[in-house]
Design a protein around this motif. Structure first.
Motif, PDB file in Angstrom:
ATOM      1  N   LYS A 109       0.827  -1.204   0.000  1.00 32.91           N
ATOM      2  CA  LYS A 109       0.000   0.000   0.000  1.00 32.91           C
ATOM      3  C   LYS A 109       0.868   1.263   0.000  1.00 32.91           C
ATOM      4  O   LYS A 109       0.576   2.227  -0.726  1.00 32.91           O
ATOM      5  CB  LYS A 109      -0.931  -0.015   1.224  1.00 32.91           C
ATOM      6  N   LEU A 110       1.915   1.278   0.801  1.00 32.19           N
ATOM      7  CA  LEU A 110       2.813   2.447   0.871  1.00 32.19           C
ATOM      8  C   LEU A 110       3.468   2.717  -0.481  1.00 32.19           C
ATOM      9  O   LEU A 110       3.633   3.867  -0.890  1.00 32.19           O
ATOM     10  CB  LEU A 110       3.886   2.232   1.941  1.00 32.19           C
TER      11      LEU A 110
ATOM     12  N   GLN B  17       2.264   2.419  -3.297  1.00 30.29           N
ATOM     13  CA  GLN B  17       1.323   3.049  -4.241  1.00 30.29           C
ATOM     14  C   GLN B  17       1.242   4.567  -4.062  1.00 30.29           C
ATOM     15  O   GLN B  17       0.672   5.259  -4.900  1.00 30.29           O
ATOM     16  CB  GLN B  17      -0.081   2.452  -4.044  1.00 30.29           C
ATOM     17  N   SER B  18       1.820   5.084  -2.972  1.00 32.64           N
ATOM     18  CA  SER B  18       1.737   6.517  -2.702  1.00 32.64           C
ATOM     19  C   SER B  18       2.622   7.310  -3.657  1.00 32.64           C
ATOM     20  O   SER B  18       3.793   6.981  -3.827  1.00 32.64           O
ATOM     21  CB  SER B  18       2.186   6.813  -1.267  1.00 32.64           C
TER      22      SER B  18
ATOM     23  N   GLU C   9       3.906   9.990  -3.082  1.00 33.88           N
ATOM     24  CA  GLU C   9       4.939  10.646  -2.258  1.00 33.88           C
ATOM     25  C   GLU C   9       6.134   9.721  -1.990  1.00 33.88           C
ATOM     26  O   GLU C   9       7.181  10.184  -1.555  1.00 33.88           O
ATOM     27  CB  GLU C   9       4.347  11.030  -0.885  1.00 33.88           C
ATOM     28  N   VAL C  10       5.923   8.418  -2.151  1.00 33.07           N
ATOM     29  CA  VAL C  10       6.948   7.445  -1.747  1.00 33.07           C
ATOM     30  C   VAL C  10       7.819   7.058  -2.938  1.00 33.07           C
ATOM     31  O   VAL C  10       7.325   6.523  -3.929  1.00 33.07           O
ATOM     32  CB  VAL C  10       6.296   6.194  -1.110  1.00 33.07           C
TER      33      VAL C  10
ATOM     34  N   SER D 276      -7.326   5.950   0.649  1.00 37.00           N
ATOM     35  CA  SER D 276      -6.473   7.081   1.034  1.00 37.00           C
ATOM     36  C   SER D 276      -5.002   6.691   0.904  1.00 37.00           C
ATOM     37  O   SER D 276      -4.662   5.513   0.826  1.00 37.00           O
ATOM     38  CB  SER D 276      -6.747   7.474   2.487  1.00 37.00           C
ATOM     39  N   ASP D 277      -4.134   7.708   0.932  1.00 37.93           N
ATOM     40  CA  ASP D 277      -2.685   7.517   0.840  1.00 37.93           C
ATOM     41  C   ASP D 277      -2.161   7.109   2.220  1.00 37.93           C
ATOM     42  O   ASP D 277      -2.133   7.920   3.149  1.00 37.93           O
ATOM     43  CB  ASP D 277      -2.051   8.838   0.380  1.00 37.93           C
TER      44      ASP D 277
ATOM     45  N   ALA E 142       0.811   6.475   3.326  1.00 40.99           N
ATOM     46  CA  ALA E 142       2.015   7.195   3.767  1.00 40.99           C
ATOM     47  C   ALA E 142       1.629   8.517   4.428  1.00 40.99           C
ATOM     48  O   ALA E 142       2.161   8.885   5.481  1.00 40.99           O
ATOM     49  CB  ALA E 142       2.962   7.439   2.586  1.00 40.99           C
ATOM     50  N   GLN E 143       0.683   9.218   3.818  1.00 40.04           N
ATOM     51  CA  GLN E 143       0.208  10.491   4.376  1.00 40.04           C
ATOM     52  C   GLN E 143      -0.478  10.292   5.728  1.00 40.04           C
ATOM     53  O   GLN E 143      -0.290  11.084   6.652  1.00 40.04           O
ATOM     54  CB  GLN E 143      -0.770  11.162   3.404  1.00 40.04           C
TER      55      GLN E 143
END
Length: 426
Positions: free
Chosen positions: A18-19, A21-22, A24-25, A302-303, A305-306
């Motif tokens: 899941k992380l 897919q962000s 931001e990552v 939702s994201d 990581a955020q």
């Protein structure tokens, strides 16, 4: 940003997946990770409980967020160590992690704050515990005080079973120091549900309810495990019931922890029994459930990581977005689990299973040996699927499982049936 996921099981694979897919990552690391995590990031051979080595790695690599999967590093103080070095970590402090690290602490704080839970007694002397059990009778629950990988709770249907549990935990020390003290509590009747919230210590946002299946065999029979499957949403959790759980369980605990000077940040997981007289807390966990996380990560839009970063920084996001679909996870386990099991059995069919619609297979206890995927744990694979409802999700997940094989593979065939019955869709 660079993100580190601590742990190497199915829950950690789901979190890493899941992380990754962000937007931001840029990179995900897993310590120690597993062959599934290696597909979405880089694995580093550091033990989850080697807190100092993990902190040094995070500092050296410029890790901007660490997400801790299992309970042991949290109870060992990974968050405190990281924060000393100015590193951001999603998970509670060592002191706050006692909610899971000590069953005695959790029961006592619940009594102090008036949180609904079963009547209980604490023992340090096995003989006194046995005398009490003979007097009290069964059914009765015996719990090791410390961490025991989800296997330290015995729901004894007979006095003999309870006495044997005391013997194994306190005398034979099958869980080591975790069995120095035990909690003996009244046995609650009802339906179990897992209720998780993400919190920054002040505010919290609920995750969607999920239902775990602890017992190893169909029909909730046999010894407890770390969890044999889950689904989300859980129809047992109505909006009214959820409001009651928030008011009587989550809010008092978060407030109580703040007032003690040990605010709780991260995931607070209440394991609940929904009884005739309302919700009662069976236990608290201080991290994502395993396998509940796998079902929740499939539905979370939702994201992640955020969400984790906002909680770690004390500025929690306002809300979470969820897919309206139902998700299910079925654990494929090694022969003998939750007891002794063999490792090194060749696994086939994972790629074929993932060709089924909306199926993702998370790796829990696997490793690569001479280019072949082999078993390396009690819980080996977590097969997950989405569906428009629990009936479709069940059909998809069990069809996918038929494609997977390893020697001695066993799994529950009734995951999600409670929801089917509750929705009158038999």
């Amino acid at each position: 940003m660079k993100v580190l996921v601590v742990g190497g099981g199915g829950r950690e694979h789901a979190l890493a997946w899941k992380l990754a897919q962000s937007p931001e990552v840029e990179k995900v690391y897993g310590a120690p990770g597993n062959p599934g995590i290696a597909k979405v990031g880089e694995c580093v051979p550091i033990s989850p409980t080697d807190v100092k080595a993990l902190a040094e790695f995070a500092q050296r690599e410029g890790i901007e967020l660490t997400v801790v999967g299992p309970e042991a590093p949290l109870v060992a103080g990974i968050t405190d160590e990281f924060q000393k070095k100015g590193l951001k970590v999603f998970g509670p402090s060592k002191e706050a992690a006692r909610l899971e690290g000590s069953k005695v602490f959790a029961k006592e704080i619940m009594r102090e704050l008036g949180v609904p839970t079963a009547p209980f007694w604490v023992f340090e002397d096995p003989n006194k515990a046995k005398e009490f059990i003979k007097e009290k009778g069964a059914p009765i629950v015996v719990k090791a005080d410390g961490l025991a990988a989800g296997k330290g709770v015995v729901v004894a249907q007979t006095v003999e079973e309870a006495l044997e549990a005391v013997e194994r935990i306190m005398v034979q020390k099958v869980f080591g120091e975790a069995g120095n003290r035990i909690v003996v509590e009244e046995c609650l009747k009802g339906e179990e549900v897992s209720y998780l919230v993400v919190t920054d210590g002040e505010r919290y946002i609920p995750l969607e309810p999920a239902q775990d299946h602890k017992a190893v065999f169909d029909g909730d029979r046999g010894p407890n495990t770390g969890g044999m499957g889950a689904y989300s949403p859980a129809p047992v959790m109505s909006k009214e019931l959820e409001a009651e759980v928030q008011k009587r369980v989550i809010e008092p605990i978060l407030k109580g922890m703040r007032e003690r000077g040990t605010p709780f940040r991260g995931v607070l997981y209440a394991g609940l029994m929904i009884t005739e007289s309302g919700p009662q807390v069976l236990e608290f966990n201080v991290r994502f459930g395993d396998p509940e996380a796998q079902t929740l990560m499939r539905r979370l839009e939702s994201d992640l990581a955020q969400v984790c970063l906002s909680a770690a920084e004390g500025r929690l996001v306002e809300e979470l977005r969820w897919s309206p679909e139902t998700s299910i996870c079925v654990v494929l386990a090694s022969k003998g689990y939750p007891g002794k099991y063999e490792k090194g059995k060749v696994i086939t069919g994972v790629e074929e299973a993932e060709k089924e619609p909306s199926v993702v297979v998370f790796h829990a206890g696997t490793k690569l040996e001479n280019g072949k995927l082999v078993t390396n744990g009690g819980r080996v694979l977590n097969v997950t699927a989405l569906g428009k409802d629990i009936v479709e999700a069940r059909e998809r997940v069990y069809r996918a499982i038929e494609k997977i094989h390893f020697e001695g593979m066993h799994y529950r065939r009734d995951i999600g049936l409670k929801a089917v019955k509750r929705l009158g869709r038999e």
